[in-house]
Design an enzyme around this catalytic site. Structure first.
Site, PDB file in Angstrom:
ATOM      1  N   ARG A  62      33.373   7.668  37.156  1.00  0.00           N
ATOM      2  CA  ARG A  62      32.863   6.285  37.057  1.00  0.00           C
ATOM      3  C   ARG A  62      33.619   5.521  35.972  1.00  0.00           C
ATOM      4  NH1 ARG A  62      28.503   4.628  34.071  1.00  0.00           N
ATOM      5  NH2 ARG A  62      27.404   6.601  34.253  1.00  0.00           N
ATOM      6  N   TYR A 126      35.243 -19.209  47.882  1.00  0.00           N
ATOM      7  CA  TYR A 126      34.803 -18.109  48.740  1.00  0.00           C
ATOM      8  C   TYR A 126      33.268 -18.061  48.701  1.00  0.00           C
ATOM      9  CZ  TYR A 126      34.044 -13.370  50.369  1.00  0.00           C
ATOM     10  OH  TYR A 126      33.603 -12.277  51.059  1.00  0.00           O
ATOM     11  N   ASP A 200      41.048 -16.439  41.145  1.00  0.00           N
ATOM     12  CA  ASP A 200      40.956 -15.557  42.307  1.00  0.00           C
ATOM     13  C   ASP A 200      42.306 -15.669  43.023  1.00  0.00           C
ATOM     14  OD1 ASP A 200      40.513 -14.448  44.825  1.00  0.00           O
ATOM     15  OD2 ASP A 200      38.435 -15.152  44.936  1.00  0.00           O
ATOM     16  N   LYS A 225      41.689  -7.399  51.024  1.00  0.00           N
ATOM     17  CA  LYS A 225      42.415  -8.320  51.898  1.00  0.00           C
ATOM     18  C   LYS A 225      43.913  -7.962  51.937  1.00  0.00           C
ATOM     19  CE  LYS A 225      38.290 -10.026  51.998  1.00  0.00           C
ATOM     20  NZ  LYS A 225      37.811 -11.139  51.193  1.00  0.00           N
TER      21      LYS A 225
HETATM   22  C1  LIG Z   1      36.813 -11.401  50.326  1.00  0.00           C
HETATM   23  C2  LIG Z   1      36.983 -12.292  49.179  1.00  0.00           C
HETATM   24  C3  LIG Z   1      36.250 -12.096  47.994  1.00  0.00           C
HETATM   25  C4  LIG Z   1      35.212 -11.000  47.853  1.00  0.00           C
HETATM   26  O1  LIG Z   1      35.797  -9.766  47.942  1.00  0.00           O
HETATM   27  P1  LIG Z   1      35.050  -8.428  48.449  1.00  0.00           P
HETATM   28  O2  LIG Z   1      36.126  -7.402  48.375  1.00  0.00           O
HETATM   29  O3  LIG Z   1      34.532  -8.683  49.815  1.00  0.00           O
HETATM   30  O4  LIG Z   1      33.946  -8.186  47.481  1.00  0.00           O
HETATM   31  C5  LIG Z   1      36.485 -12.957  46.945  1.00  0.00           C
HETATM   32  N1  LIG Z   1      37.363 -13.966  47.041  1.00  0.00           N
HETATM   33  C6  LIG Z   1      38.063 -14.196  48.168  1.00  0.00           C
HETATM   34  C7  LIG Z   1      39.008 -15.335  48.198  1.00  0.00           C
HETATM   35  C8  LIG Z   1      37.900 -13.372  49.270  1.00  0.00           C
HETATM   36  O5  LIG Z   1      38.592 -13.618  50.378  1.00  0.00           O
END
Ligand SMILES: *Cc1c(COP(=O)(O)O)cnc(C)c1O
Length: 410
Positions: A62, A126, A200, A225
């Site tokens: 962890r 998001y 992000d 992603k």
């Molecule tokens: C999918 C996504 C998130 C969240 O990510 P998870 O891996 O689903 O927790 C945050 N920001 C953007 C732009 C995303 O496409």
């Protein structure tokens, strides 16, 4: 052969493949999946020293694990690729690999903020980020100010009016309108107040955009992603410039939240990243062609893609990104009904939320990712009922266009 710093490589493609290697004694070519929850101490003293930070070594998965640590090192190397710190030395960054992008956002926020503080962010975000701020942070007594972050005057005014702001959170390009925020301008506005800036970087990845070059303090990713690229795992990364903070407060928060990733997902992520630059180039090339094609189609009212010269942030996107990326949204002339019909008629493109996989993914934000938001809030974020979001894959673009054409045909 081992221990290459990112600066060793002429090109990002080589760094994506060679920045990490197995540190075990068996000379494994691939990074192994260290499927273990705990690690053995030679003696009581060694255990004590590891806990006290006096001796390197793993304790418990962890906290840290060799497979997840390798993925962290790789992502940090790529975000720092070719960048220098204020002393002209190679920029050092520290990453923490999380169970998801949301986990990385939680570590970021709970490391920096406490009750009474505020976050300044963009209206278009998001869906999960928006809800994290407006639901969870609100419950913790942390306020979020949603404004138009692409308007520098509005940002300057908000900073002047609210001395509670401790973090500015950027998403650029932003979901689903592909609005781009001027990262450098925001960092310059935040600096005199000592306010931290996070971004992000999920849509861009470090291959298309390196926000540390423009002065941000933190980058975070949904590694689910484009970094993974194949839709095989969920993951998130928080990357920070302040190594001490990352190794103290952020690491402590990460451990206490239990927000860690796991060795198998980290293994899949490492393998995915090897082809990141190739994929991002192809994604962007296909997306540009799809966006141009869609914008000429009679059934399409509007295309939001930062790689189109008609997008309001085309020039800014060119300035801060290598290529405009794979994600776009578009609106059909006949709204919701046309949207449903289009999605139902697709033959090759995948009907799914998420993005960043090798195949083309198409979703309907108003009924899927943004369904939880109030309709007025949704509209403010640019999510109209007929809006379709598309993450253009790396299939042959002719096949993507063929599928879109038949699905849009009357
Ligand atoms: C999918 C996504 C998130 C969240 O990510 P998870 O891996 O689903 O927790 C945050 N920001 C953007 C732009 C995303 O496409």
């Amino acid at each position: 052969m081992s221990n290459h710093t990112p600066q060793y490589f002429e090109d990002f493609c080589s760094a994506a493949i060679h920045s990490i290697h197995d540190e075990g004694s068996l000379h494994s070519h691939s990074i192994p999946v260290y499927a273990t929850s705990t690690f053995v101490f030679d003696s009581a003293e060694q255990g004590m020293n590891r806990f006290a930070g006096k001796e390197p070594g793993y304790i418990y998965s962890r906290f840290a694990n060799p497979t997840t640590a390798a993925a962290e090192k790789l992502i940090a190397s790529l975000e720092a690729f070719g960048l220098k710190n204020q002393d002209g030395q190679p920029l050092q960054l520290k990453a923490l690999l999380h169970a998801s992008g949301q986990g990385a956002l939680a570590t970021l926020c709970f490391s920096l903020l406490k009750a009474g503080d505020a976050v300044l962010t963009n209206t278009a975000l998001y869906g999960g980020t928006h809800e994290f701020f407006s639901y969870l942070l609100a419950k913790a007594g942390i306020q979020t100010l949603f404004i138009d972050l692409t308007d520098n005057d509005a940002v300057a005014l908000a900073l002047k009016q609210h001395n509670t702001i401790k973090l500015i959170h950027i998403e650029s390009p932003a979901n689903p309108t592909m609005e781009c925020t001027d990262i450098e301008a925001i960092c310059k506005l935040a600096a005199p107040y000592g306010i931290k800036v996070s971004i992000d970087n999920t849509f861009a990845t470090p291959y298309l955009q390196q926000p540390f070059a423009f002065g941000v303090d933190f980058v975070y990713h949904s590694a689910t992603k484009f970094l993974n690229g194949h839709g095989t795992a969920i993951g998130g990364a928080l990357v920070g410039r302040d190594i001490d903070l990352m190794q103290s407060t952020a690491l402590k928060t990460f451990k206490l939240l239990g927000a860690n990733s796991n060795p198998f997902d980290a293994f899949l992520l490492i393998n995915g990243i090897k082809t990141l630059p190739l994929r991002m180039r192809q994604h962007s090339e296909n997306a540009r062609k799809v966006a141009e094609w869609l914008s000429k189609h009679p059934a399409v009212k509007k295309v939001n893609y930062n790689g189109l010269a008609t997008h309001p942030h085309y020039a800014l996107s060119k300035k801060q990104m290598r290529y405009p990326g794979a994600v776009m949204s578009f609106e059909l002339k006949n709204g919701l009904e046309a949207g449903k019909r289009f999605i139902n008629r697709l033959q090759m493109c995948t009907r799914a939320v998420s993005l960043g996989t090798v195949d083309t993914l198409i979703s309907h934000p108003a009924s899927m990712s943004h369904a939880i938001m109030q309709p007025e809030e949704r509209l403010k974020a640019g999510v109209t009922d007929g809006l379709i979001r598309m993450s253009v894959g790396i299939e042959a673009v002719e096949d993507i266009l063929k599928d879109l054409e038949q699905a849009l045909a009357l």
